[in-house]
Design a protein around this motif. Structure first.
Motif, mmCIF file in Angstrom:
data_model
loop_
_atom_site.group_PDB
_atom_site.id
_atom_site.type_symbol
_atom_site.label_atom_id
_atom_site.label_comp_id
_atom_site.label_asym_id
_atom_site.label_seq_id
_atom_site.Cartn_x
_atom_site.Cartn_y
_atom_site.Cartn_z
ATOM 1 N N ILE A 1 0.858 -1.179 0.000
ATOM 2 C CA ILE A 1 0.000 0.000 0.000
ATOM 3 C C ILE A 1 0.900 1.237 0.000
ATOM 4 O O ILE A 1 1.706 1.425 0.906
ATOM 5 N N LEU A 2 0.768 2.039 -1.046
ATOM 6 C CA LEU A 2 1.571 3.258 -1.148
ATOM 7 C C LEU A 2 0.884 4.383 -0.381
ATOM 8 O O LEU A 2 -0.208 4.820 -0.757
ATOM 9 N N ILE A 3 1.512 4.823 0.681
ATOM 10 C CA ILE A 3 0.917 5.893 1.489
ATOM 11 C C ILE A 3 0.889 7.194 0.689
ATOM 12 O O ILE A 3 -0.102 7.908 0.678
ATOM 13 N N GLY A 4 1.993 7.496 0.025
ATOM 14 C CA GLY A 4 2.037 8.664 -0.845
ATOM 15 C C GLY A 4 1.655 9.956 -0.153
ATOM 16 O O GLY A 4 2.083 10.233 0.964
ATOM 17 N N PHE A 5 0.791 10.704 -0.831
ATOM 18 C CA PHE A 5 0.396 12.023 -0.333
ATOM 19 C C PHE A 5 -0.882 11.963 0.500
ATOM 20 O O PHE A 5 -1.506 13.004 0.740
ATOM 21 N N SER A 6 -1.258 10.757 0.928
ATOM 22 C CA SER A 6 -2.441 10.644 1.778
ATOM 23 C C SER A 6 -2.215 11.303 3.132
ATOM 24 O O SER A 6 -3.177 11.584 3.852
ATOM 25 N N VAL A 7 -0.952 11.561 3.474
ATOM 26 C CA VAL A 7 -0.665 12.280 4.725
ATOM 27 C C VAL A 7 -1.002 13.763 4.593
ATOM 28 O O VAL A 7 -0.992 14.486 5.587
ATOM 29 N N TYR A 8 -1.284 14.199 3.347
ATOM 30 C CA TYR A 8 -1.723 15.581 3.107
ATOM 31 C C TYR A 8 -3.093 15.541 2.417
ATOM 32 O O TYR A 8 -3.226 15.909 1.241
ATOM 33 N N SER B 1 -3.036 0.385 -3.667
ATOM 34 C CA SER B 1 -2.251 -0.843 -3.625
ATOM 35 C C SER B 1 -1.461 -1.036 -4.911
ATOM 36 O O SER B 1 -1.828 -0.532 -5.975
ATOM 37 N N ILE B 2 -0.369 -1.771 -4.786
ATOM 38 C CA ILE B 2 0.455 -2.162 -5.929
ATOM 39 C C ILE B 2 0.990 -3.545 -5.637
ATOM 40 O O ILE B 2 1.416 -3.826 -4.501
ATOM 41 N N SER B 3 0.925 -4.439 -6.598
ATOM 42 C CA SER B 3 1.398 -5.803 -6.377
ATOM 43 C C SER B 3 2.901 -5.818 -6.129
ATOM 44 O O SER B 3 3.615 -4.883 -6.519
ATOM 45 N N VAL B 4 3.368 -6.863 -5.492
ATOM 46 C CA VAL B 4 4.799 -6.982 -5.222
ATOM 47 C C VAL B 4 5.586 -7.030 -6.526
ATOM 48 O O VAL B 4 6.640 -6.409 -6.658
ATOM 49 N N ILE B 5 5.042 -7.758 -7.515
ATOM 50 C CA ILE B 5 5.707 -7.823 -8.829
ATOM 51 C C ILE B 5 5.703 -6.445 -9.483
ATOM 52 O O ILE B 5 6.720 -5.995 -10.034
ATOM 53 N N CYS C 1 7.188 -8.364 5.655
ATOM 54 C CA CYS C 1 6.248 -8.538 6.755
ATOM 55 C C CYS C 1 5.247 -7.396 6.796
ATOM 56 O O CYS C 1 5.490 -6.312 6.286
ATOM 57 N N ARG C 2 4.131 -7.686 7.450
ATOM 58 C CA ARG C 2 3.145 -6.644 7.685
ATOM 59 C C ARG C 2 3.606 -5.740 8.825
ATOM 60 O O ARG C 2 4.343 -6.192 9.692
ATOM 61 N N PRO C 3 3.200 -4.488 8.833
ATOM 62 C CA PRO C 3 2.293 -3.848 7.878
ATOM 63 C C PRO C 3 2.977 -3.584 6.549
ATOM 64 O O PRO C 3 4.162 -3.296 6.483
ATOM 65 N N ASN C 4 2.212 -3.719 5.476
ATOM 66 C CA ASN C 4 2.759 -3.592 4.118
ATOM 67 C C ASN C 4 2.621 -2.168 3.590
ATOM 68 O O ASN C 4 2.315 -1.949 2.420
ATOM 69 N N LEU C 5 2.860 -1.191 4.437
ATOM 70 C CA LEU C 5 2.687 0.215 4.076
ATOM 71 C C LEU C 5 4.020 0.805 3.610
ATOM 72 O O LEU C 5 4.976 0.886 4.387
ATOM 73 N N VAL C 6 4.076 1.199 2.351
ATOM 74 C CA VAL C 6 5.269 1.844 1.795
ATOM 75 C C VAL C 6 5.121 3.343 2.004
ATOM 76 O O VAL C 6 4.224 3.979 1.428
ATOM 77 N N LYS C 7 5.976 3.920 2.794
ATOM 78 C CA LYS C 7 5.868 5.338 3.143
ATOM 79 C C LYS C 7 6.479 6.203 2.044
ATOM 80 O O LYS C 7 7.476 6.894 2.235
ATOM 81 N N HIS C 8 5.858 6.119 0.877
ATOM 82 C CA HIS C 8 6.327 6.888 -0.281
ATOM 83 C C HIS C 8 5.230 6.887 -1.327
ATOM 84 O O HIS C 8 4.228 6.168 -1.193
ATOM 85 N N PHE D 1 5.904 6.103 -4.508
ATOM 86 C CA PHE D 1 6.280 5.047 -5.436
ATOM 87 C C PHE D 1 7.174 4.074 -4.676
ATOM 88 O O PHE D 1 7.492 4.282 -3.503
ATOM 89 N N CYS D 2 7.554 2.996 -5.336
ATOM 90 C CA CYS D 2 8.331 1.950 -4.669
ATOM 91 C C CYS D 2 9.796 2.362 -4.584
ATOM 92 O O CYS D 2 10.659 1.838 -5.310
ATOM 93 N N HIS D 3 10.053 3.313 -3.716
ATOM 94 C CA HIS D 3 11.425 3.758 -3.469
ATOM 95 C C HIS D 3 12.162 2.668 -2.703
ATOM 96 O O HIS D 3 11.619 2.052 -1.783
ATOM 97 N N MET D 4 13.396 2.432 -3.070
ATOM 98 C CA MET D 4 14.131 1.285 -2.518
ATOM 99 C C MET D 4 14.260 1.362 -1.006
ATOM 100 O O MET D 4 14.138 0.351 -0.307
ATOM 101 N N ARG D 5 14.508 2.554 -0.467
ATOM 102 C CA ARG D 5 14.699 2.674 0.973
ATOM 103 C C ARG D 5 13.408 2.388 1.728
ATOM 104 O O ARG D 5 13.407 1.768 2.789
ATOM 105 N N ALA D 6 12.276 2.835 1.182
ATOM 106 C CA ALA D 6 10.990 2.617 1.842
ATOM 107 C C ALA D 6 10.575 1.151 1.792
ATOM 108 O O ALA D 6 9.963 0.642 2.724
ATOM 109 N N VAL D 7 10.919 0.451 0.699
ATOM 110 C CA VAL D 7 10.529 -0.952 0.554
ATOM 111 C C VAL D 7 11.434 -1.868 1.369
ATOM 112 O O VAL D 7 10.952 -2.805 2.019
ATOM 113 N N VAL D 8 12.734 -1.626 1.347
ATOM 114 C CA VAL D 8 13.660 -2.522 2.021
ATOM 115 C C VAL D 8 13.414 -2.562 3.515
ATOM 116 O O VAL D 8 13.695 -3.564 4.189
ATOM 117 N N ARG D 9 12.851 -1.503 4.075
ATOM 118 C CA ARG D 9 12.588 -1.470 5.514
ATOM 119 C C ARG D 9 11.395 -2.318 5.920
ATOM 120 O O ARG D 9 11.131 -2.479 7.109
#
Length: 327
Positions: A29-36, A107-111, A185-192, A194-202
């Motif tokens: 789940i891409l959080i994106g600009f939902s924080v604004y 949402s965006i699939s892992v692939i 692992c869950r939670p599957n929230l990407v804090k970005h 798009f699928c930025h490498m730093r946000a996904v690897v964490r």
């Protein structure tokens, strides 16, 4: 006996908890600009307009280079290749970002995430290498003008562009493989956005510090390596230009490099903010990534077209021929 049963029960419970936390994820789940939330519509309008202008600028450069025979030179072939790469670069990120600004399902699939990351990193690396090749082209044209036609042919230019793509995607595949070889692992929230490498690897189920360090080291090495090569070429260019006796000759030599140098400063300046900022300042990667992913691709075609006399003349010739055909 009762103690052993209790211990066994808790061990089984812990194992089940670990397994539930390590469930194989099928999407992020891409959080994106939902924080604004109050400015998402405004951001959609701004980013959509910038994206259209970016596409128009890059397509104009590619079209002019293809149609106008006066632009069939290595310098403009490199520029056309850069425009194509940046078009694909924005295509990998911005349409999904625009969709998420209006949609509830982000949402965006892992692939899909791995593909987006691969293309983002590969095309970003390709852009850096092409900018380096453009600096090398200017170095040969100014420092070795007699050998330039022999060394920088259109065929050689094509091979260099192909090598840039291969190099960019080799680094990209290496980084993407390192990140996605582990389970998430869950939670599957990407804090970005798009699928930025730093946000996904964490989101990895295992300790991601080593993977993040290796991936960041590869990115920073590629970024600094290409930038230092550009600086080196401009040291030789400046030393050669300063030996030109006439002021007009110096101005003409510098004018051929002005657009490229401006784009290099913007491109590597924003990229350094993304990759070289210290750990303590990593507060909002979302806003920091906007200039690198949206603003830089928007400014690049504008700088290369507005500050380029040959590109302006080609545009006049093309529009003049169109008017003549209508008449």
């Amino acid at each position: 006996m009762e103690l052993n049963v209790c211990c066994c029960f808790f061990q089984i419970s812990d194992i089940q908890t670990m397994k539930s936390n390590q469930t194989i994820l099928k999407e992020f789940i891409l959080i994106g600009f939902s924080v604004y939330p109050h400015v998402q519509t405004f951001l959609f309008v701004v980013f959509f307009c910038l994206y259209l202008l970016t596409l128009a600028g890059n397509l104009t450069i590619m079209g002019l280079t293809w149609v106008d025979r006066y632009l069939h030179t290595p310098m403009y072939l490199f520029l056309s290749a850069l425009s194509f790469s940046e078009t694909c670069y924005t295509l990998a990120i911005i349409p999904k970002m625009l969709e998420d600004l209006l949609a509830k399902d982000r949402s965006i699939s892992v692939i899909g995430c791995s593909l987006q990351m691969c293309f983002f990193l590969g095309l970003g690396g390709t852009n850096c290498i092409i900018l380096t090749l453009m600096g090398y082209d200017r170095f040969l044209a100014i420092c070795n003008p007699l050998r330039y036609p022999l060394l920088m042919t259109n065929i050689a230019c094509g091979k260099l562009v192909a090598s840039a793509c291969a190099g960019g995607f080799f680094i990209s595949l290496t980084e993407t493989t390192l990140i996605f070889r582990n389970s998430f692992c869950r939670p599957n929230l990407v804090k970005h956005f798009f699928c930025h490498m730093r946000a996904v690897v964490r989101l990895s189920c295992v300790d991601s510090n080593l993977t993040e360090f290796i991936v960041t080291l590869i990115s920073v090495s590629g970024l600094l390596g290409t930038f230092l090569l550009i600086i080196l070429t401009y040291i030789f260019i400046i030393s050669t230009v300063l030996r030109i006796p006439s002021t007009e000759g110096k101005q003409k030599a510098f004018s051929t490099c002005a657009s490229h140098l401006t784009v290099v400063i913007i491109h590597f300046g924003f990229a350094s903010i993304v990759y070289l900022k210290p750990e303590a300042s990593r507060g909002d990667d979302i806003l920091i990534a906007v200039p690198y992913t949206v603003i830089t691709p928007f400014l690049s075609p504008i700088i290369f077209s507005l500050r380029n006399k040959d590109m302006k003349n080609a545009f006049r010739r093309m529009t003049g021929n169109t008017v003549a055909l209508k008449k």
